[in-house]
Design an enzyme around this catalytic site. Structure first.
Site, PDB file in Angstrom:
ATOM      1  N   SER A   1       0.876  -1.239   0.031  1.00 44.88           N
ATOM      2  CA  SER A   1      -0.136  -0.036   0.039  1.00 44.88           C
ATOM      3  C   SER A   1       0.794   1.215  -0.079  1.00 44.88           C
ATOM      4  O   SER A   1       1.884   1.230   0.560  1.00 44.88           O
ATOM      5  CB  SER A   1      -0.943   0.063   1.327  1.00 44.88           C
ATOM      6  OG  SER A   1      -1.638   1.413   1.356  1.00 44.88           O
TER       7      SER A   1
ATOM      8  N   TYR B   1      -1.162  -1.329  10.347  1.00 43.29           N
ATOM      9  CA  TYR B   1      -1.599  -1.384   8.967  1.00 43.29           C
ATOM     10  C   TYR B   1      -0.315  -0.618   7.997  1.00 43.29           C
ATOM     11  O   TYR B   1       0.173  -1.477   7.267  1.00 43.29           O
ATOM     12  CB  TYR B   1      -2.704  -0.588   8.393  1.00 43.29           C
ATOM     13  CG  TYR B   1      -3.020  -0.838   6.927  1.00 43.29           C
ATOM     14  CD1 TYR B   1      -3.616  -2.078   6.475  1.00 43.29           C
ATOM     15  CD2 TYR B   1      -2.844   0.036   5.863  1.00 43.29           C
ATOM     16  CE1 TYR B   1      -3.890  -2.203   4.980  1.00 43.29           C
ATOM     17  CE2 TYR B   1      -3.226  -0.030   4.741  1.00 43.29           C
ATOM     18  CZ  TYR B   1      -3.756  -1.348   4.463  1.00 43.29           C
ATOM     19  OH  TYR B   1      -3.941  -1.199   2.840  1.00 43.29           O
TER      20      TYR B   1
HETATM   21  N1  LIG Z   1      -8.563  -0.776  -1.413  1.00 47.25           N
HETATM   22  C1  LIG Z   1      -7.723  -0.085  -1.250  1.00 47.25           C
HETATM   23  O1  LIG Z   1      -7.837   1.126  -1.022  1.00 47.25           O
HETATM   24  C2  LIG Z   1      -6.313  -0.464  -1.205  1.00 47.25           C
HETATM   25  C3  LIG Z   1      -5.348   0.391  -0.961  1.00 47.25           C
HETATM   26  C4  LIG Z   1      -3.957  -0.096  -0.547  1.00 47.25           C
HETATM   27  C5  LIG Z   1      -3.817  -1.617  -0.584  1.00 47.25           C
HETATM   28  N2  LIG Z   1      -5.027  -2.371  -0.284  1.00 47.25           N
HETATM   29  C6  LIG Z   1      -4.801  -3.609   0.078  1.00 47.25           C
HETATM   30  O2  LIG Z   1      -5.393  -4.579  -0.981  1.00 47.25           O
HETATM   31  C7  LIG Z   1      -5.611  -5.815  -0.661  1.00 47.25           C
HETATM   32  C8  LIG Z   1      -7.021  -6.255  -0.874  1.00 47.25           C
HETATM   33  O3  LIG Z   1      -8.120  -5.418  -0.253  1.00 47.25           O
HETATM   34  P1  LIG Z   1      -9.488  -4.688  -0.900  1.00 47.25           P
HETATM   35  O4  LIG Z   1      -9.194  -3.231  -0.575  1.00 47.25           O
HETATM   36  O5  LIG Z   1      -9.600  -5.384  -1.888  1.00 47.25           O
HETATM   37  O6  LIG Z   1     -10.458  -5.215   0.488  1.00 47.25           O
HETATM   38  P2  LIG Z   1     -11.814  -6.250   0.409  1.00 47.25           P
HETATM   39  O7  LIG Z   1     -12.370  -5.835  -0.422  1.00 47.25           O
HETATM   40  O8  LIG Z   1     -12.149  -6.171   2.029  1.00 47.25           O
HETATM   41  O9  LIG Z   1     -10.912  -7.416   0.244  1.00 47.25           O
HETATM   42  C9  LIG Z   1     -10.356  -8.407   1.043  1.00 47.25           C
HETATM   43  C10 LIG Z   1     -10.024  -9.673   0.801  1.00 47.25           C
HETATM   44  O10 LIG Z   1      -9.043 -10.350   1.633  1.00 47.25           O
HETATM   45  C11 LIG Z   1      -9.976 -11.576   2.132  1.00 47.25           C
HETATM   46  N3  LIG Z   1      -9.369 -11.933   3.344  1.00 47.25           N
HETATM   47  C12 LIG Z   1      -9.281 -11.196   4.572  1.00 47.25           C
HETATM   48  N4  LIG Z   1      -8.829 -11.882   5.441  1.00 47.25           N
HETATM   49  C13 LIG Z   1      -8.658 -12.887   4.927  1.00 47.25           C
HETATM   50  C14 LIG Z   1      -7.907 -14.339   5.634  1.00 47.25           C
HETATM   51  N5  LIG Z   1      -7.647 -14.302   6.658  1.00 47.25           N
HETATM   52  N6  LIG Z   1      -7.521 -15.125   4.845  1.00 47.25           N
HETATM   53  C15 LIG Z   1      -7.893 -15.241   3.523  1.00 47.25           C
HETATM   54  N7  LIG Z   1      -8.669 -14.027   2.815  1.00 47.25           N
HETATM   55  C16 LIG Z   1      -8.931 -13.029   3.517  1.00 47.25           C
HETATM   56  C17 LIG Z   1     -11.211 -11.289   2.229  1.00 47.25           C
HETATM   57  O11 LIG Z   1     -12.335 -12.382   1.815  1.00 47.25           O
HETATM   58  P3  LIG Z   1     -13.099 -13.086   3.163  1.00 47.25           P
HETATM   59  O12 LIG Z   1     -13.469 -12.084   4.048  1.00 47.25           O
HETATM   60  O13 LIG Z   1     -13.854 -14.128   2.734  1.00 47.25           O
HETATM   61  O14 LIG Z   1     -11.948 -13.762   3.964  1.00 47.25           O
HETATM   62  C18 LIG Z   1     -11.602 -10.454   0.776  1.00 47.25           C
HETATM   63  O15 LIG Z   1     -11.128 -11.370  -0.497  1.00 47.25           O
HETATM   64  C19 LIG Z   1      -5.240  -5.786   1.184  1.00 47.25           C
HETATM   65  O16 LIG Z   1      -4.034  -6.277   0.971  1.00 47.25           O
HETATM   66  C20 LIG Z   1      -5.507  -4.342   1.195  1.00 47.25           C
HETATM   67  O17 LIG Z   1      -4.574  -3.857   2.259  1.00 47.25           O
HETATM   68  C21 LIG Z   1      -6.102  -2.091  -0.774  1.00 47.25           C
END
Ligand SMILES: NC(=O)c1ccc[n+]([C@@H]2O[C@H](COP(=O)([O-])OP(=O)(O)OC[C@H]3O[C@@H](n4cnc5c(N)ncnc54)[C@H](OP(=O)(O)O)[C@@H]3O)[C@@H](O)[C@H]2O)c1
Length: 281
Positions: free
Chosen positions: A166, A183
């Site tokens: 991130s 985080y």
């Molecule tokens: N969106 C942003 O703005 C942003 C910015 C920078 C970085 N990121 C990073 O991008 C990645 C994805 O985030 P997102 O924004 O797409 O969030 P999201 O829509 O909440 O998706 C998170 C995903 O991770 C899974 N997950 C959570 N805990 C888990 C576990 N213990 N084991 C296996 N799967 C797990 C969730 O599914 P389940 O609940 O079914 O487990 C879901 O598929 C993360 O690493 C986040 O830190 C996001």
């Protein structure tokens, strides 16, 4: 070398093709993982394994992916629910995947979590949970899948590991009422993990890189986007006047999985419209 020889590039028309590649996407049931999985499949992957904790969410994601009109004939998304935070689940994940493939070409290690609470009352349990999932689980997901990742990899056609970090791991994350210290440091660690593994696994024909997204609307990010003034306000803050879109992360993951990125190893690539350079995340 003559100019005629210099302009010859090997099969350049297909440099982004992932024809026949096998990919695993953790956190693939929604958000960035699902966007990337769609891109991987549409770029030619023959198998894309989707994993997250909730079986129903994985199954729904896989059904949507398998209904994509432009995936290659026979290509499929496969649901393998598993909790990346548990070692025994990671072993089971690798065993399940091994039942239907003898190798993996691409691992998008993307599952992650966050927690927001002010410094004075920031709970130890949340700090540990975020560090464990965003750092330790990423390392062990890669370790457990390494035999599959090395099975067919060569110096000419290396496997790829892409870690979702991130911009909060480059600058500082949110501070104040909804501070995200665990985080932010976990994502800085994820970037450093990619650099370590680039050197460790490069000789085993695995290239490891990190991506550093800025704000992309998702289940995880939407609450924080609201707290920071909302979608429109953050769009105006970004130098390119918008937030991340599904195609942005899909395109970047496809690039880092493709022959086009064959000499990139240990890099961190931001996908935030340049917002990180303005200092506030
Ligand atoms: N969106 C942003 O703005 C942003 C910015 C920078 C970085 N990121 C990073 O991008 C990645 C994805 O985030 P997102 O924004 O797409 O969030 P999201 O829509 O909440 O998706 C998170 C995903 O991770 C899974 N997950 C959570 N805990 C888990 C576990 N213990 N084991 C296996 N799967 C797990 C969730 O599914 P389940 O609940 O079914 O487990 C879901 O598929 C993360 O690493 C986040 O830190 C996001």
């Amino acid at each position: 070398m003559s100019a005629e020889e210099q302009v010859k590039l090997k099969d350049f028309g297909n440099i982004f093709s992932l024809e026949g590649k096998v990919a695993v996407v953790t956190g693939g049931s929604r958000g960035l993982g699902l966007h990337a999985a769609s891109g991987l499949l549409q770029a030619g992957c023959s198998k894309v394994y989707i994993t997250s904790r909730k079986a129903q969410a994985c199954d729904e994601a896989v059904a949507a992916l398998n209904a994509l009109p432009n995936k290659r004939p026979g290509a499929e998304a496969i649901s393998v629910p598993a909790d990346s935070a548990k070692m025994e689940e990671l072993d089971r994940l690798a065993a399940e995947i091994s039942k239907t493939t003898d190798h993996v070409d691409i691992l998008f290690a993307n599952a992650g979590a966050t927690w927001g609470e002010k410094f004075d009352t920031h709970p130890e349990s949340a700090f540990s949970k975020v560090m464990d999932l965003n750092v330790k689980s990423v390392f062990y997901t890669i370790q457990k899948l390494a035999p599959l990742l090395t099975a067919k990899a060569t110096a000419e056609d290396p496997s790829r590991v892409i870690i979702t970090a991130s911009v909060a791991g480059i600058g500082i994350g949110t501070i104040g009422q909804n501070a995200t210290p665990s985080y932010s440091v976990s994502k800085a660690a994820a970037i450093h993990l990619a650099k370590n593994l680039a050197v460790e696994l490069g000789p085993r024909h695995i290239l490891t890189n990190a991506i550093a997204p800025g704000f992309y609307p998702s289940k995880m990010a939407s609450g924080l986007i609201e707290l920071k003034g909302g979608f429109k306000e953050l769009e105006q803050y970004s130098p390119n006047l918008r937030l991340g879109r599904p195609e942005d992360v899909a395109g970047l993951v496809v690039f880092l999985s493709s022959r086009a990125s064959g000499h990139i190893n240990g890099a961190v690539i931001t996908t935030d419209g340049g917002a990180v350079h303005k200092g506030r995340l």
